[in-house]
Design a protein around this motif. Structure first.
Motif, PDB file in Angstrom:
ATOM      1  N   UNK A  52       0.840  -1.201   0.000  1.00 38.56           N
ATOM      2  CA  UNK A  52       0.000   0.000   0.000  1.00 38.56           C
ATOM      3  C   UNK A  52       0.876   1.252   0.000  1.00 38.56           C
ATOM      4  N   UNK A  53       1.912   1.246   0.818  1.00 39.83           N
ATOM      5  CA  UNK A  53       2.799   2.407   0.900  1.00 39.83           C
ATOM      6  C   UNK A  53       3.569   2.623  -0.399  1.00 39.83           C
ATOM      7  N   UNK A  54       4.061   1.535  -1.002  1.00 37.77           N
ATOM      8  CA  UNK A  54       4.909   1.658  -2.186  1.00 37.77           C
ATOM      9  C   UNK A  54       4.133   1.846  -3.484  1.00 37.77           C
ATOM     10  N   UNK A  55       2.985   1.174  -3.599  1.00 41.10           N
ATOM     11  CA  UNK A  55       2.273   1.149  -4.885  1.00 41.10           C
ATOM     12  C   UNK A  55       0.857   1.720  -4.833  1.00 41.10           C
ATOM     13  N   UNK A  56       0.385   2.096  -3.667  1.00 41.43           N
ATOM     14  CA  UNK A  56      -0.934   2.707  -3.565  1.00 41.43           C
ATOM     15  C   UNK A  56      -2.098   1.755  -3.676  1.00 41.43           C
ATOM     16  N   UNK A  57      -1.842   0.469  -3.480  1.00 40.16           N
ATOM     17  CA  UNK A  57      -2.937  -0.508  -3.479  1.00 40.16           C
ATOM     18  C   UNK A  57      -2.524  -1.709  -2.637  1.00 40.16           C
ATOM     19  N   UNK A  58      -3.502  -2.507  -2.292  1.00 41.55           N
ATOM     20  CA  UNK A  58      -3.249  -3.712  -1.504  1.00 41.55           C
ATOM     21  C   UNK A  58      -2.867  -4.864  -2.424  1.00 41.55           C
ATOM     22  N   UNK A  59      -2.197  -5.868  -1.883  1.00 38.43           N
ATOM     23  CA  UNK A  59      -1.900  -7.067  -2.673  1.00 38.43           C
ATOM     24  C   UNK A  59      -3.213  -7.761  -3.026  1.00 38.43           C
ATOM     25  N   UNK A  60      -4.097  -7.863  -2.066  1.00 38.95           N
ATOM     26  CA  UNK A  60      -5.453  -8.342  -2.321  1.00 38.95           C
ATOM     27  C   UNK A  60      -6.366  -7.610  -1.354  1.00 38.95           C
ATOM     28  N   UNK A  61      -7.608  -7.442  -1.754  1.00 38.26           N
ATOM     29  CA  UNK A  61      -8.560  -6.746  -0.911  1.00 38.26           C
ATOM     30  C   UNK A  61      -8.998  -7.654   0.228  1.00 38.26           C
ATOM     31  N   UNK A  62      -8.814  -7.173   1.440  1.00 39.91           N
ATOM     32  CA  UNK A  62      -9.202  -7.945   2.612  1.00 39.91           C
ATOM     33  C   UNK A  62      -9.233  -7.031   3.819  1.00 39.91           C
ATOM     34  N   UNK A  63      -9.957  -7.451   4.828  1.00 42.49           N
ATOM     35  CA  UNK A  63      -9.943  -6.829   6.139  1.00 42.49           C
ATOM     36  C   UNK A  63      -9.154  -7.769   7.043  1.00 42.49           C
ATOM     37  N   UNK A  64      -8.681  -7.255   8.142  1.00 41.14           N
ATOM     38  CA  UNK A  64      -7.915  -8.064   9.083  1.00 41.14           C
ATOM     39  C   UNK A  64      -8.639  -8.148  10.411  1.00 41.14           C
ATOM     40  N   UNK A  65      -8.553  -9.326  11.041  1.00 42.27           N
ATOM     41  CA  UNK A  65      -9.082  -9.490  12.389  1.00 42.27           C
ATOM     42  C   UNK A  65      -7.978  -9.051  13.350  1.00 42.27           C
ATOM     43  N   UNK A  66      -8.270  -8.153  14.295  1.00 37.67           N
ATOM     44  CA  UNK A  66      -7.233  -7.690  15.215  1.00 37.67           C
ATOM     45  C   UNK A  66      -7.035  -8.674  16.378  1.00 37.67           C
ATOM     46  N   UNK A  67      -6.340  -9.778  16.116  1.00 38.99           N
ATOM     47  CA  UNK A  67      -6.094 -10.779  17.147  1.00 38.99           C
ATOM     48  C   UNK A  67      -5.039 -10.281  18.121  1.00 38.99           C
ATOM     49  N   UNK A  68      -4.944 -10.927  19.266  1.00 41.43           N
ATOM     50  CA  UNK A  68      -3.941 -10.510  20.261  1.00 41.43           C
ATOM     51  C   UNK A  68      -2.523 -10.699  19.739  1.00 41.43           C
TER      52      UNK A  68
END
Length: 192
Positions: A52-68
């Motif tokens: 995202x920082x380098x190319x302005x997009x995600x590798x794949x579209x997804x959300x993340x679960x904020x696990x411990x």
């Protein structure tokens, strides 16, 4: 931290690209056959954040679960859940996922087709995944997972998921405004 542009509301998450997400999981397992599951989660998150920082997009579209242990791509969690016992309910809440994923063997073997279909991977996807693996090769699991417990992870804990809007918090302030404007205009899969 003050933001130069307003972020979308926390309920604005992407619809996961499940196929590509599973291909990334299988690719990481192929390249790191002895890696623990939390390490695979961390590698995918760090690669996604860097992409995202380098190319302005995600590798794949997804959300993340904020696990411990740190962020876990939702596609990985759903895929791994399908390998386990059938759930008693249709949807699980975050503590249930946390408990289930923690119960899995850390070096769970995953079916990895050979050869893996790289047709869905762009050159930038492959480059960032390789760079992430090189940069973290000798980093212990605990330290690697600690690197993922960032501002986006903390924001995700408060809302239940880490979305693209949270990942933007990890972009330097000088770049965030133009990237956010571009993404809001060019990412039609965001949903309200």
């Amino acid at each position: 931290m003050t933001l130069p542009v307003p972020l979308p509301p926390p309920s604005r998450f992407v619809d996961p690209d499940e196929v590509k997400g599973i291909l990334v999981l299988r690719d990481l397992r192929r390249r790191c056959p002895d890696a623990s599951l939390p390490r695979l989660y961390a590698l995918s998150y760090l690669a996604t954040r860097d992409h995202l920082r380098r190319y302005g997009r995600l590798i794949w579209l997804d959300n993340y679960l904020p696990l411990s242990t740190g962020p876990c791509p939702s596609v990985f969690a759903f895929y791994l859940r399908a390998l386990g016992p059938p759930p008693t309910e249709r949807t699980w809440n975050l503590p249930e996922y946390e408990q289930f994923l923690a119960s899995l063997p850390p070096h769970l073997p995953l079916p990895v087709p050979d050869p893996l279909d790289y047709g869905r991977f762009s050159i930038s996807d492959r480059t960032v995944l390789q760079d992430t693996l090189r940069a973290t090769d000798t980093v212990p699991d605990d330290e690697l997972c600690a690197r993922t417990r960032d501002t986006a992870w903390q924001a995700g804990i408060n809302s239940g998921l880490i979305g693209l809007d949270h990942l933007l918090l990890e972009i330097p302030d000088t770049e965030r405004e133009s990237l956010a404007a571009y993404l809001f205009d060019h990412t039609p899969t965001w949903t309200l």
